[in-house]
Design an enzyme around this catalytic site. Structure first.
Site, mmCIF file in Angstrom:
data_model
loop_
_atom_site.group_PDB
_atom_site.id
_atom_site.type_symbol
_atom_site.label_atom_id
_atom_site.label_comp_id
_atom_site.label_asym_id
_atom_site.label_seq_id
_atom_site.Cartn_x
_atom_site.Cartn_y
_atom_site.Cartn_z
ATOM 1 C CG MET A 97 -11.096 48.159 -38.657
ATOM 2 S SD MET A 97 -11.016 49.180 -40.116
ATOM 3 C CE MET A 97 -11.587 50.729 -39.460
ATOM 4 N N GLY A 98 -8.985 47.330 -34.334
ATOM 5 C CA GLY A 98 -8.000 47.569 -33.285
ATOM 6 C C GLY A 98 -8.122 48.951 -32.667
ATOM 7 C CB ALA A 99 -7.104 51.879 -32.002
ATOM 8 C CG HIS A 122 -12.972 52.361 -28.010
ATOM 9 N ND1 HIS A 122 -14.267 51.900 -27.939
ATOM 10 C CD2 HIS A 122 -12.775 52.694 -29.311
ATOM 11 C CE1 HIS A 122 -14.834 51.984 -29.122
ATOM 12 N NE2 HIS A 122 -13.949 52.450 -29.997
ATOM 13 C CG HIS A 147 -13.417 48.155 -30.020
ATOM 14 N ND1 HIS A 147 -12.539 49.205 -29.941
ATOM 15 C CD2 HIS A 147 -13.863 48.148 -31.306
ATOM 16 C CE1 HIS A 147 -12.444 49.801 -31.110
ATOM 17 N NE2 HIS A 147 -13.246 49.193 -31.964
ATOM 18 C CE LYS A 190 -18.534 56.175 -33.249
ATOM 19 N NZ LYS A 190 -17.737 55.577 -34.283
ATOM 20 C CG ASP A 191 -19.494 52.000 -36.946
ATOM 21 O OD1 ASP A 191 -18.974 52.900 -37.605
ATOM 22 O OD2 ASP A 191 -19.008 51.588 -35.873
ATOM 23 C CG MET A 237 -16.082 55.400 -25.623
ATOM 24 S SD MET A 237 -15.875 53.987 -24.540
ATOM 25 C CE MET A 237 -16.119 54.795 -22.969
ATOM 26 N NE ARG A 245 -11.578 57.541 -38.787
ATOM 27 C CZ ARG A 245 -12.168 56.472 -39.295
ATOM 28 N NH1 ARG A 245 -13.166 55.902 -38.635
ATOM 29 N NH2 ARG A 245 -11.791 55.962 -40.457
#
Ligand code: AMP
Length: 282
Positions: free
Chosen positions: A30-32, A34, A37, A151-152, A186, A189
């Site tokens: 979903m971008g942003a 780090h 990713h 992480k998810d 990381m 959010r």
């Protein structure tokens, strides 16, 4: 890097590449972006011939409209980071391309109890949204390999189930969680945390370590309550602290000393919801 905005265009390009024998890896985001990713993209680059990163902030997986509105968007920086590590393709669709018939009345997926526990309990409808977007993205790109983050944890299990429902041959790789030096996982959010909130945020990691260190056969309630207290002492408002079977994610209050376990936490600093997890005994 080639940028595609239209579903039809990327589908045609990828089919062509696959026909010439190339193996495609995909990292949906979903971008942003780090380092977490980027580590998935590096894994894909290592194991496939062509890596696709998608950036799409999926409205249907946000049960809280405020969270959707405030989700960070840093597209220019993201493109720079992707170029820097030589990602081959960026897929940047808009809502109309992902949901041509609109965002209501979409398909419902039978995910069983995974839909209603932990993240499913606190974010009703979230995993339906995840399946809706993932089904669409995977149908458009049809990668050979899919890279997602531990992480998810629950999301990885949901996507595994989705791939079964889709009777897909796509191989899912679950990659390790990248952390900041103080242990905070990381996350896009994290940039919404104020300085004092950021200082308290590693309490999630510390609580997971506390659970791992103090895990004993028998009743787990007291241990879980202590980890919850540690979070509250650091001004977290806690959705859940849970210990679950690592394979099925069924929450447990009693441990036989053998079963493989994962501990999972979701908690808020102010209105910033953070999640993390840790395997306890593998
Ligand atoms: P998101 O942009 O948050 O939807 O995440 C896109 C992918 O990156 C998902 O598969 C996440 O699990 C993964 N991811 C997010 N944070 C991390 C992290 N700290 N380490 C590794 N992977 C991550």
């Amino acid at each position: 890097m080639i940028l595609f905005k239209r579903a039809n265009d990327i589908t045609a390009y990828i089919r062509q590449q696959q026909a010439s024998g190339l193996r495609i890896g995909m990292v949906p985001t979903m971008g942003a972006l780090h380092q977490g990713h980027l580590s998935l993209l590096e894994a894909s680059k290592k194991n496939t011939n062509l890596t696709v990163c998608s950036i799409f902030v999926n409205p249907t997986q946000f049960n809280d409209p405020g969270d959707f509105q405030k989700y960070p968007v840093t597209l220019e920086k993201d493109i720079y980071a992707l170029e820097k590590i030589s990602v081959d393709i960026l897929f940047l669709p808009d809502v109309a391309d992902i949901y041509p018939r609109g965002v209501t009345g979409l398909e419902h997926y039978d995910l069983g109890y995974l839909d209603h526990i932990l993240e499913g309990q606190y974010r009703p409808g979230h995993f339906q949204g995840v399946c809706q977007v993932m089904n669409r993205l995977l149908t458009i790109v049809q990668p050979d390999q899919l890279y997602m983050g531990q992480k998810d944890y629950q999301q990885c299990m949901v996507v595994k189930k989705l791939l079964e429902i889709m009777r897909s041959t796509i191989v899912l790789h679950t990659c390790a969680t990248l952390r900041e030096p103080d242990g905070l996982a990381m996350s896009s959010r994290n940039m919404r945390l104020s300085e004092p909130e950021r200082k308290k945020a590693p309490a999630i990691y510390q609580s997971l370590l506390f659970l791992k260190k103090n895990l004993r056969q028998g009743n787990l309630s007291e241990l879980v309550a202590q980890a919850g207290s540690l979070l509250k002492e650091n001004d977290f408002s806690v959705d859940y602290v849970a210990i679950a079977n690592a394979a099925t994610l069924e929450p447990l209050l009693q441990w036989d000393g053998q079963e493989k376990l994962v501990a999972l936490i979701a908690a808020y600093q102010r209105d910033v919801r953070l999640i993390d997890n840790m395997l306890m005994n593998s």
